[in-house]
Design a protein around this motif. Sequence first.
Motif, PDB file in Angstrom:
ATOM      1  N   GLU A  71       0.871  -1.176   0.000  1.00 24.54           N
ATOM      2  CA  GLU A  71       0.000   0.000   0.000  1.00 24.54           C
ATOM      3  C   GLU A  71       0.910   1.229   0.000  1.00 24.54           C
ATOM      4  OE1 GLU A  71      -3.051   0.052   3.105  1.00 24.54           O
ATOM      5  OE2 GLU A  71      -2.262   1.976   3.763  1.00 24.54           O
ATOM      6  N   ALA A  72       0.451   2.309  -0.630  1.00 27.74           N
ATOM      7  CA  ALA A  72       1.271   3.520  -0.687  1.00 27.74           C
ATOM      8  C   ALA A  72       0.409   4.750  -0.452  1.00 27.74           C
ATOM      9  CB  ALA A  72       1.954   3.647  -2.044  1.00 27.74           C
ATOM     10  N   TYR A  73       1.041   5.793   0.029  1.00 26.66           N
ATOM     11  CA  TYR A  73       0.482   7.144  -0.050  1.00 26.66           C
ATOM     12  C   TYR A  73       0.953   7.606  -1.421  1.00 26.66           C
ATOM     13  CZ  TYR A  73      -0.120  12.098   1.402  1.00 26.66           C
ATOM     14  OH  TYR A  73      -0.479  13.417   1.508  1.00 26.66           O
ATOM     15  N   ARG A 101      12.774   6.061   2.910  1.00 26.60           N
ATOM     16  CA  ARG A 101      12.046   7.308   2.721  1.00 26.60           C
ATOM     17  C   ARG A 101      10.675   7.215   2.080  1.00 26.60           C
ATOM     18  NH1 ARG A 101      16.041  11.316  -0.438  1.00 26.60           N
ATOM     19  NH2 ARG A 101      17.843  11.232   0.934  1.00 26.60           N
ATOM     20  N   VAL A 102      10.478   6.255   1.193  1.00 32.86           N
ATOM     21  CA  VAL A 102       9.300   6.319   0.329  1.00 32.86           C
ATOM     22  C   VAL A 102       8.089   5.710   1.056  1.00 32.86           C
ATOM     23  CG1 VAL A 102       8.348   5.682  -1.910  1.00 32.86           C
ATOM     24  CG2 VAL A 102      10.782   6.228  -1.691  1.00 32.86           C
ATOM     25  N   PRO A 103       6.971   6.465   1.143  1.00 34.11           N
ATOM     26  CA  PRO A 103       5.814   5.988   1.915  1.00 34.11           C
ATOM     27  C   PRO A 103       5.053   4.860   1.218  1.00 34.11           C
ATOM     28  CG  PRO A 103       5.338   8.141   0.988  1.00 34.11           C
ATOM     29  CD  PRO A 103       6.772   7.837   0.646  1.00 34.11           C
ATOM     30  N   ILE A 104       5.647   3.676   1.311  1.00 31.25           N
ATOM     31  CA  ILE A 104       5.053   2.435   0.816  1.00 31.25           C
ATOM     32  C   ILE A 104       5.194   1.425   1.964  1.00 31.25           C
ATOM     33  CG2 ILE A 104       5.237   0.570  -0.884  1.00 31.25           C
ATOM     34  CD1 ILE A 104       6.498   2.581  -2.824  1.00 31.25           C
ATOM     35  N   LEU A 131       6.306  11.501  -5.525  1.00 29.49           N
ATOM     36  CA  LEU A 131       7.193  12.653  -5.323  1.00 29.49           C
ATOM     37  C   LEU A 131       8.536  12.220  -4.734  1.00 29.49           C
ATOM     38  CD1 LEU A 131       4.662  15.264  -3.872  1.00 29.49           C
ATOM     39  CD2 LEU A 131       5.885  15.419  -6.049  1.00 29.49           C
ATOM     40  N   GLU A 132       8.490  11.322  -3.747  1.00 27.15           N
ATOM     41  CA  GLU A 132       9.732  10.871  -3.107  1.00 27.15           C
ATOM     42  C   GLU A 132      10.582  10.042  -4.078  1.00 27.15           C
ATOM     43  OE1 GLU A 132      11.081  11.530  -0.007  1.00 27.15           O
ATOM     44  OE2 GLU A 132       9.496  13.033   0.178  1.00 27.15           O
ATOM     45  N   LYS A 146      12.292  12.413  -6.321  1.00 22.63           N
ATOM     46  CA  LYS A 146      13.445  13.030  -5.648  1.00 22.63           C
ATOM     47  C   LYS A 146      14.641  12.083  -5.658  1.00 22.63           C
ATOM     48  CE  LYS A 146      10.820  15.706  -2.253  1.00 22.63           C
ATOM     49  NZ  LYS A 146      10.480  15.771  -0.813  1.00 22.63           N
ATOM     50  N   LYS A 198       0.466   9.718  -3.942  1.00 17.94           N
ATOM     51  CA  LYS A 198       0.916  11.047  -4.372  1.00 17.94           C
ATOM     52  C   LYS A 198       2.313  11.350  -3.824  1.00 17.94           C
ATOM     53  CE  LYS A 198      -1.175  14.729  -2.495  1.00 17.94           C
ATOM     54  NZ  LYS A 198      -2.157  15.819  -2.340  1.00 17.94           N
ATOM     55  N   MET A 199       2.500  11.081  -2.536  1.00 18.03           N
ATOM     56  CA  MET A 199       3.784  11.382  -1.911  1.00 18.03           C
ATOM     57  C   MET A 199       4.859  10.384  -2.333  1.00 18.03           C
ATOM     58  SD  MET A 199       4.628  11.902   2.103  1.00 18.03           S
ATOM     59  CE  MET A 199       6.327  12.028   2.679  1.00 18.03           C
TER      60      MET A 199
END
Lengths: 81, 138
Positions: B48-50, B116-119, B56-57, B60, B52-53
């Motif tokens: 599962e991920a956020y 870092r990545v919101p997953i 972006l991450e 980056k 959109k963020m």
Amino acid sequence: MRVKVKLFAAAKDLVGQEEIEVELPTDATVEQLKSLLVATYPSLADLLPHAMFAVNASYVQDATKLQVSDEIACIPPVSGG
Amino acid sequence: MVELTHKPIEADPLLERVTSPEVGAVLLFLGVTRQFTDQRETVELKYEAYEKMALLELQKLENEALQRWPISGCLIVHRLGTVPSGEASVAIVTASAHRRDAFEAGQWLIDTLKERVPIWKKEHWADGTTDWVHPVGK
């Protein structure tokens, strides 16, 4: 001010909702939000000290002040890959 | 190029994208769903991920890798939803004139993605129980 907070992964399961709304004083910080969340949802007490927060899809520090229009998200420790 | 997908990851089209006359090294990293962890059996993982963020991450990460190493190509693809045991959940491709840069950038990309990545992944164990994976104390 009333703000919405997005929840993910275990935080979402512990609360049973993808998004919650909480009432905070104007200019409240992320730190204040964390305290309020633990008080309101005791099931988050173990996870929240390890969680990061994001505002408008960028990581923020505990001292960051929140605005009513912000998109706020609770980011439990990530486990992608 | 960064991407989140709900479909199986195909490596060959990714490799074709980074090939060019100046490239002497193409590195492919696949993160694959492990069937056994400490003798417990995993049937599948759910990611599962956020979203959109996460995008972006990931962007980056790509930008930072392109600045730090002389690589000509950088692709990151992460799969979401159910990933059966043995299938790839993430692919990272780096391409450079010489192998060292592709290796170093690839290693940094997967290590930093995991920080870092919101997953998030949820283990679905063979005994029917499930656990969100939330590494603490990194």
